[in-house]
Design a protein around this motif. Structure first.
Motif, short mmCIF file in Angstrom:
data_model
loop_
_atom_site.label_atom_id
_atom_site.label_comp_id
_atom_site.label_asym_id
_atom_site.label_seq_id
_atom_site.Cartn_x
_atom_site.Cartn_y
_atom_site.Cartn_z
N LEU A 19 -39.93 61.67 -35.61
CA LEU A 19 -40.42 62.03 -36.95
C LEU A 19 -41.03 60.83 -37.68
N GLY A 20 -41.13 59.69 -36.98
CA GLY A 20 -41.80 58.52 -37.55
C GLY A 20 -40.89 57.44 -38.10
N GLU A 21 -39.58 57.63 -38.01
CA GLU A 21 -38.64 56.64 -38.56
C GLU A 21 -38.19 55.68 -37.46
N THR A 22 -39.13 54.91 -36.92
CA THR A 22 -38.85 54.12 -35.73
C THR A 22 -37.91 52.96 -36.00
N ASN A 23 -38.12 52.23 -37.08
CA ASN A 23 -37.31 51.02 -37.32
C ASN A 23 -35.84 51.36 -37.51
N GLY A 24 -35.55 52.35 -38.35
CA GLY A 24 -34.16 52.74 -38.56
C GLY A 24 -33.52 53.27 -37.31
N SER A 25 -34.29 54.00 -36.50
CA SER A 25 -33.78 54.54 -35.25
C SER A 25 -33.39 53.42 -34.30
N ARG A 26 -34.23 52.38 -34.24
CA ARG A 26 -33.94 51.27 -33.33
C ARG A 26 -32.62 50.59 -33.68
N SER A 27 -32.42 50.29 -34.96
CA SER A 27 -31.18 49.61 -35.36
C SER A 27 -29.97 50.50 -35.13
N THR A 28 -30.14 51.80 -35.36
CA THR A 28 -29.02 52.73 -35.10
C THR A 28 -28.65 52.74 -33.62
N LEU A 29 -29.64 52.82 -32.76
CA LEU A 29 -29.38 52.87 -31.33
C LEU A 29 -28.75 51.56 -30.83
N GLU A 30 -29.17 50.45 -31.38
CA GLU A 30 -28.56 49.18 -30.99
C GLU A 30 -27.08 49.16 -31.37
N ALA A 31 -26.76 49.69 -32.55
CA ALA A 31 -25.35 49.76 -32.98
C ALA A 31 -24.57 50.74 -32.11
N VAL A 32 -25.18 51.88 -31.79
CA VAL A 32 -24.50 52.87 -30.94
C VAL A 32 -24.21 52.29 -29.56
N LEU A 33 -25.14 51.55 -29.01
CA LEU A 33 -24.93 50.94 -27.69
C LEU A 33 -23.77 49.96 -27.73
N ARG A 34 -23.70 49.15 -28.79
CA ARG A 34 -22.56 48.23 -28.92
C ARG A 34 -21.25 49.00 -28.99
N ASP A 35 -21.23 50.08 -29.76
CA ASP A 35 -20.01 50.88 -29.88
C ASP A 35 -19.63 51.52 -28.55
N ALA A 36 -20.63 51.99 -27.81
CA ALA A 36 -20.36 52.61 -26.51
C ALA A 36 -19.73 51.60 -25.56
N GLN A 37 -20.22 50.38 -25.58
CA GLN A 37 -19.66 49.33 -24.72
C GLN A 37 -18.24 48.98 -25.16
N THR A 38 -18.01 48.97 -26.48
CA THR A 38 -16.69 48.63 -27.01
C THR A 38 -15.65 49.69 -26.68
N HIS A 39 -16.05 50.95 -26.76
CA HIS A 39 -15.10 52.05 -26.62
C HIS A 39 -15.01 52.60 -25.20
N GLY A 40 -15.57 51.90 -24.23
CA GLY A 40 -15.37 52.27 -22.84
C GLY A 40 -16.12 53.49 -22.39
N ALA A 41 -17.31 53.75 -22.95
CA ALA A 41 -18.12 54.87 -22.47
C ALA A 41 -18.51 54.61 -21.01
N ARG A 42 -18.68 55.68 -20.24
CA ARG A 42 -19.07 55.55 -18.85
C ARG A 42 -20.41 54.85 -18.72
N SER A 43 -20.65 54.27 -17.56
CA SER A 43 -21.90 53.54 -17.35
C SER A 43 -23.11 54.44 -17.55
N ASP A 44 -23.02 55.70 -17.11
CA ASP A 44 -24.18 56.58 -17.27
C ASP A 44 -24.36 57.03 -18.71
N GLN A 45 -23.26 57.11 -19.48
CA GLN A 45 -23.38 57.41 -20.89
C GLN A 45 -24.04 56.25 -21.64
#
Length: 324
Positions: free
Chosen positions: A235-261
């Motif tokens: 929908l055009g909100e690229t910058n906010g999406s990028r920072s959100t995904l970077e935070a989500v990836l850190r959380d996934a690594q912290t909380h033991g998400a599977r490698s494919d997740q």
């Protein structure tokens, strides 16, 4: 105590509980070790063909599947299926559970026709035994929707996902983790149909249910955050999406998400980076995502192939990320 004593069984039940806790925290090696101990213990107490042994095979197979060890998982699930059919009958609800779990392996491997056949058998069996509206029917129904979508039958998959969502909402109006999964699948289907606004709404609903249930750190909720960010990028909100995904990836690594997740999130972030012109970073992340998918033994081949094809392009544009 003596073999087969209640104390022995209680020890194994405690180990099963510890395995569930370790799984919730993403400690896969510990989970698998505990499930192996439980299986060996029940075999020692009851013999190799007892229903409790069948359940232990099923649980170990499911954990191995989640951890990406698909070949060994299939061996244990087939044994669970054989034992359950032998001791409980072909139409017992636990047989449906194992059929569904076998279907998940085929789903991971990209064999969507076989997955759909197994999910359909599980759903049909349950509908005959416990009724169409029973909560146990929701899981194979959800999986049918996902397999249809991934096979390319997106609208049929969306219809199944919405049906599963409606049944879960009727049974659990206060929310249920299956509703997070269903909203994620609805969002992924709408993204595939290029309805980014509808997808964003679906992922918002998934996040609301996760917040209400206080499960915002679970992989299902993290994938909802990732999907919502991708929809916003469309929908055009690229910058906010990028920072959100970077935070989500850190959380996934912290909380033991599977490698494919984690790979799903990296792949989504690669798309957003590519959309904002940061091609070199996008390619690095896409390559990492491919390795994450490859960590699933014998599985996730469609994603590996898709990313490989994307990386081979001179001017790549990442395809829409899909929810699990």
């Amino acid at each position: 105590g003596s073999p087969g004593s209640s104390a022995d069984v209680q020890v194994l039940a405690s180990k099963a509980t510890l395995a569930s806790i370790a799984q919730h925290e993403g400690r896969w090696g510990e989970v698998i070790d505990l499930r192996r101990q439980v299986l060996a213990g029940y075999e020692s107490i009851f013999g190799a063909e007892h229903p409790e042994v069948a359940t232990a095979h099923n649980n170990l197979g499911t954990v191995l599947s989640d951890a990406g060890h698909l070949h060994e998982a299939r061996v244990h699930l087939l044994q669970a299926l054989r034992l359950r059919q032998m001791s409980l009958g072909d139409d017992h609800p636990t047989v449906a559970s194992t059929l569904n779990n076998l279907g998940v392996i085929h789903l991971f491997q990209g064999d969507y026709d076989s997955a759909l056949e197994l999910f359909g058998r599980a759903r049909t069996l349950l509908e005959a035994r416990v009724g169409r509206e029973h909560g146990d029917v929701i899981v194979p129904l959800l999986n049918e929707g996902r397999a249809l979508r991934l096979r390319g039958d997106v609208r049929d998959g969306l219809a199944r996902s919405r049906l599963a969502l409606g049944r879960s909402q009727a049974l659990s109006p206060g929310g249920h983790v299956l509703q997070v999964l269903a909203w994620n699948d609805v969002g992924a289907a709408l993204l595939a149909l290029r309805d980014a606004a509808g997808a964003a709404t679906a992922y918002t609903q998934a996040l609301k249910v996760a917040d209400d249930l206080h499960i915002a750190s679970l992989p299902e909720a993290l994938l909802a955050r990732a999907g919502h960010a991708v929809a916003r990028a469309h929908l055009g909100e690229t910058n906010g999406s990028r920072s959100t995904l970077e935070a989500v990836l850190r959380d996934a690594q912290t909380h033991g998400a599977r490698s494919d997740q984690q790979a799903e999130i990296q792949w989504a972030l690669a798309e957003v980076l590519a959309r904002s012109g940061r091609t070199a970073e996008a390619r690095l992340l896409a390559a990492e995502a491919r390795e994450g998918f490859r960590a699933v033994e014998g599985g996730r081949r469609p994603e590996v192939q898709r990313i490989g094809a994307w990386l081979a392009r001179p001017s790549p544009r990442v395809a829409v990320a899909r929810g699990l």
